[in-house]
Design a protein around this motif. Structure first.
Motif, PDB file in Angstrom:
ATOM      1  N   TYR A  65       3.025  -3.220   8.853  1.00 36.70           N
ATOM      2  CA  TYR A  65       2.168  -4.241   8.245  1.00 36.70           C
ATOM      3  C   TYR A  65       3.090  -5.076   7.380  1.00 36.70           C
ATOM      4  CZ  TYR A  65      -2.039  -6.384   6.368  1.00 36.70           C
ATOM      5  OH  TYR A  65      -3.029  -7.293   6.032  1.00 36.70           O
ATOM      6  N   ARG A  66       3.493  -6.227   7.911  1.00 39.68           N
ATOM      7  CA  ARG A  66       4.493  -7.077   7.271  1.00 39.68           C
ATOM      8  C   ARG A  66       3.823  -8.087   6.347  1.00 39.68           C
ATOM      9  NH1 ARG A  66       6.222  -6.050  12.508  1.00 39.68           N
ATOM     10  NH2 ARG A  66       8.309  -5.126  12.600  1.00 39.68           N
ATOM     11  N   CYS A  67       4.292  -8.111   5.106  1.00 35.41           N
ATOM     12  CA  CYS A  67       3.739  -9.015   4.098  1.00 35.41           C
ATOM     13  C   CYS A  67       4.868  -9.824   3.482  1.00 35.41           C
ATOM     14  CB  CYS A  67       3.031  -8.224   2.997  1.00 35.41           C
ATOM     15  SG  CYS A  67       1.653  -7.213   3.544  1.00 35.41           S
ATOM     16  N   THR A  68       4.953 -11.107   3.833  1.00 34.91           N
ATOM     17  CA  THR A  68       5.968 -11.947   3.203  1.00 34.91           C
ATOM     18  C   THR A  68       5.538 -12.232   1.772  1.00 34.91           C
ATOM     19  OG1 THR A  68       4.945 -13.943   4.109  1.00 34.91           O
ATOM     20  CG2 THR A  68       6.781 -13.009   5.343  1.00 34.91           C
ATOM     21  N   LEU A  69       6.516 -12.455   0.910  1.00 34.37           N
ATOM     22  CA  LEU A  69       6.254 -12.583  -0.514  1.00 34.37           C
ATOM     23  C   LEU A  69       6.267 -14.022  -1.007  1.00 34.37           C
ATOM     24  CD1 LEU A  69       8.323  -9.476  -1.681  1.00 34.37           C
ATOM     25  CD2 LEU A  69       5.892  -9.630  -1.085  1.00 34.37           C
ATOM     26  N   ASN A  70       6.038 -14.958  -0.088  1.00 35.72           N
ATOM     27  CA  ASN A  70       5.899 -16.351  -0.508  1.00 35.72           C
ATOM     28  C   ASN A  70       4.430 -16.601  -0.878  1.00 35.72           C
ATOM     29  OD1 ASN A  70       5.240 -16.033   2.202  1.00 35.72           O
ATOM     30  ND2 ASN A  70       5.801 -18.112   2.742  1.00 35.72           N
ATOM     31  N   VAL A  71       4.189 -17.570  -1.719  1.00 36.51           N
ATOM     32  CA  VAL A  71       2.860 -17.783  -2.300  1.00 36.51           C
ATOM     33  C   VAL A  71       1.765 -17.985  -1.248  1.00 36.51           C
ATOM     34  CG1 VAL A  71       3.080 -20.297  -2.642  1.00 36.51           C
ATOM     35  CG2 VAL A  71       1.655 -18.926  -4.192  1.00 36.51           C
ATOM     36  N   GLU A  72       2.105 -18.595  -0.107  1.00 39.34           N
ATOM     37  CA  GLU A  72       1.103 -18.839   0.937  1.00 39.34           C
ATOM     38  C   GLU A  72       0.627 -17.553   1.616  1.00 39.34           C
ATOM     39  OE1 GLU A  72       3.755 -22.186   0.262  1.00 39.34           O
ATOM     40  OE2 GLU A  72       4.260 -20.283   1.185  1.00 39.34           O
ATOM     41  N   ALA A  73       1.393 -16.477   1.506  1.00 39.83           N
ATOM     42  CA  ALA A  73       1.044 -15.244   2.206  1.00 39.83           C
ATOM     43  C   ALA A  73       0.715 -14.078   1.272  1.00 39.83           C
ATOM     44  CB  ALA A  73       2.183 -14.852   3.143  1.00 39.83           C
ATOM     45  N   LEU A  74       0.698 -14.302  -0.036  1.00 35.86           N
ATOM     46  CA  LEU A  74       0.418 -13.209  -0.970  1.00 35.86           C
ATOM     47  C   LEU A  74      -0.993 -12.658  -0.829  1.00 35.86           C
ATOM     48  CD1 LEU A  74       2.271 -14.218  -4.252  1.00 35.86           C
ATOM     49  CD2 LEU A  74       2.889 -12.472  -2.566  1.00 35.86           C
ATOM     50  N   TRP A  75      -1.888 -13.405  -0.184  1.00 41.40           N
ATOM     51  CA  TRP A  75      -3.241 -12.904   0.063  1.00 41.40           C
ATOM     52  C   TRP A  75      -3.188 -11.600   0.859  1.00 41.40           C
ATOM     53  CZ3 TRP A  75      -4.544 -12.145   5.103  1.00 41.40           C
ATOM     54  CH2 TRP A  75      -3.785 -12.839   6.060  1.00 41.40           C
ATOM     55  N   LYS A  76      -2.191 -11.488   1.731  1.00 43.46           N
ATOM     56  CA  LYS A  76      -2.076 -10.304   2.576  1.00 43.46           C
ATOM     57  C   LYS A  76      -1.686  -9.082   1.738  1.00 43.46           C
ATOM     58  CE  LYS A  76      -0.249  -9.119   7.109  1.00 43.46           C
ATOM     59  NZ  LYS A  76       0.628  -9.526   8.202  1.00 43.46           N
ATOM     60  N   VAL A  77      -0.783  -9.267   0.773  1.00 41.77           N
ATOM     61  CA  VAL A  77      -0.401  -8.196  -0.150  1.00 41.77           C
ATOM     62  C   VAL A  77      -1.618  -7.783  -0.968  1.00 41.77           C
ATOM     63  CG1 VAL A  77       1.009  -7.589  -2.161  1.00 41.77           C
ATOM     64  CG2 VAL A  77       2.008  -8.955  -0.314  1.00 41.77           C
ATOM     65  N   ARG A  78      -2.315  -8.787  -1.502  1.00 42.46           N
ATOM     66  CA  ARG A  78      -3.493  -8.511  -2.331  1.00 42.46           C
ATOM     67  C   ARG A  78      -4.563  -7.766  -1.530  1.00 42.46           C
ATOM     68  NH1 ARG A  78      -7.491 -12.273  -5.801  1.00 42.46           N
ATOM     69  NH2 ARG A  78      -7.510 -10.827  -7.539  1.00 42.46           N
ATOM     70  N   ASN A  79      -4.792  -8.174  -0.289  1.00 49.06           N
ATOM     71  CA  ASN A  79      -5.784  -7.499   0.551  1.00 49.06           C
ATOM     72  C   ASN A  79      -5.431  -6.033   0.783  1.00 49.06           C
ATOM     73  OD1 ASN A  79      -7.269  -9.828   0.742  1.00 49.06           O
ATOM     74  ND2 ASN A  79      -6.771 -10.234   2.878  1.00 49.06           N
ATOM     75  N   LEU A  80      -4.154  -5.735   0.995  1.00 56.84           N
ATOM     76  CA  LEU A  80      -3.757  -4.349   1.225  1.00 56.84           C
ATOM     77  C   LEU A  80      -3.938  -3.520  -0.052  1.00 56.84           C
ATOM     78  CD1 LEU A  80      -2.754  -2.197   3.161  1.00 56.84           C
ATOM     79  CD2 LEU A  80      -0.409  -2.845   2.550  1.00 56.84           C
ATOM     80  N   PHE A  81      -3.528  -4.059  -1.202  1.00 52.38           N
ATOM     81  CA  PHE A  81      -3.730  -3.346  -2.460  1.00 52.38           C
ATOM     82  C   PHE A  81      -5.215  -3.077  -2.686  1.00 52.38           C
ATOM     83  CE2 PHE A  81       0.618  -3.989  -3.437  1.00 52.38           C
ATOM     84  CZ  PHE A  81       0.937  -3.148  -4.489  1.00 52.38           C
ATOM     85  N   LYS A  99       3.386   2.114  -4.997  1.00 48.95           N
ATOM     86  CA  LYS A  99       2.137   2.709  -5.486  1.00 48.95           C
ATOM     87  C   LYS A  99       1.137   2.912  -4.354  1.00 48.95           C
ATOM     88  CE  LYS A  99       3.198   2.951  -9.814  1.00 48.95           C
ATOM     89  NZ  LYS A  99       3.334   4.205 -10.508  1.00 48.95           N
ATOM     90  N   LEU A 100       1.335   2.240  -3.213  1.00 50.83           N
ATOM     91  CA  LEU A 100       0.404   2.375  -2.089  1.00 50.83           C
ATOM     92  C   LEU A 100       0.757   3.539  -1.162  1.00 50.83           C
ATOM     93  CD1 LEU A 100      -0.334  -1.313  -1.066  1.00 50.83           C
ATOM     94  CD2 LEU A 100      -1.434   0.132  -2.793  1.00 50.83           C
ATOM     95  N   VAL A 101       1.969   4.073  -1.279  1.00 47.20           N
ATOM     96  CA  VAL A 101       2.377   5.178  -0.408  1.00 47.20           C
ATOM     97  C   VAL A 101       1.460   6.376  -0.661  1.00 47.20           C
ATOM     98  CG1 VAL A 101       4.238   6.787   0.181  1.00 47.20           C
ATOM     99  CG2 VAL A 101       4.755   4.374  -0.238  1.00 47.20           C
ATOM    100  N   GLY A 102       0.877   6.879   0.416  1.00 50.02           N
ATOM    101  CA  GLY A 102      -0.047   8.003   0.342  1.00 50.02           C
ATOM    102  C   GLY A 102      -1.505   7.587   0.261  1.00 50.02           C
ATOM    103  N   LYS A 103      -1.770   6.303   0.089  1.00 58.81           N
ATOM    104  CA  LYS A 103      -3.147   5.823  -0.020  1.00 58.81           C
ATOM    105  C   LYS A 103      -3.702   5.453   1.350  1.00 58.81           C
ATOM    106  CE  LYS A 103      -2.992   4.422  -4.785  1.00 58.81           C
ATOM    107  NZ  LYS A 103      -3.536   5.638  -5.324  1.00 58.81           N
TER     108      LYS A 103
END
Length: 160
Positions: A65-81, A99-103
């Protein structure tokens, strides 16, 4: 070309398989668990986190599950968290992806054709408690709920 010759080969550090084993499954909702996260660079030169996600009822099935860290794609990081039960407020924060490892989380698996073969990819994520009972694997134990905590302006997400 001649006949193959006997050689001494060192298999000491050879992995049993690659990092991912994207087993093709029927499209739908599946329970997943984050087992690892690495920091890499995308083909376009962007920093990204690559989460290794394992299917709960098929331990040999792992997906990136690849999440780029540029502002246009941070929604994907937020959704996974959020899917893993970690609240992410809309402000500037220090975020620890480990912090997500094991969740656990729910994933929408979709078909994707690659080099003429069909494989499955994670098309979206959501909290596992939103899965219907029929979607959850029978052997899966109930997941503990992660409480959302109030975050003050200067607090890191890694403190959650």
């Amino acid at each position: 070309m001649g006949a193959a010759k006997k050689r001494t080969l060192d298999f000491t550090n050879v992995k049993d398989q690659g990092e991912f084993n994207p087993v093709h499954v029927t499209e739908g909702e599946y329970l997943m668990k984050v087992t690892k996260v690495t920091e890499e660079t995308s083909s376009k030169g962007n920093d990204m986190w690559v989460f290794t996600c394992q299917m709960a009822d098929r331990k040999n099935a792992t997906y990136p599950y690849r999440c780029t860290l540029n502002v246009e794609a941070l929604w994907k990081v937020r959704n996974l968290f959020t899917a893993c039960g970690v609240a992410v407020p809309k402000k500037k924060l220090n975020v620890d992806p480990n912090k997500l490892v094991g969740k656990s989380f729910g994933a929408i698996m979709e078909d994707d054709e690659y080099e003429g073969r069909m494989k499955s990819v994670i098309g979206g994520v959501f909290p596992s408690h939103d899965m219907t009972k029929d979607d959850k694997p029978q052997a899966e134990e109930p997941e503990e709920e992660v409480e959302e905590e109030e975050i003050e302006d200067e607090v890191d997400v890694e403190d959650l």
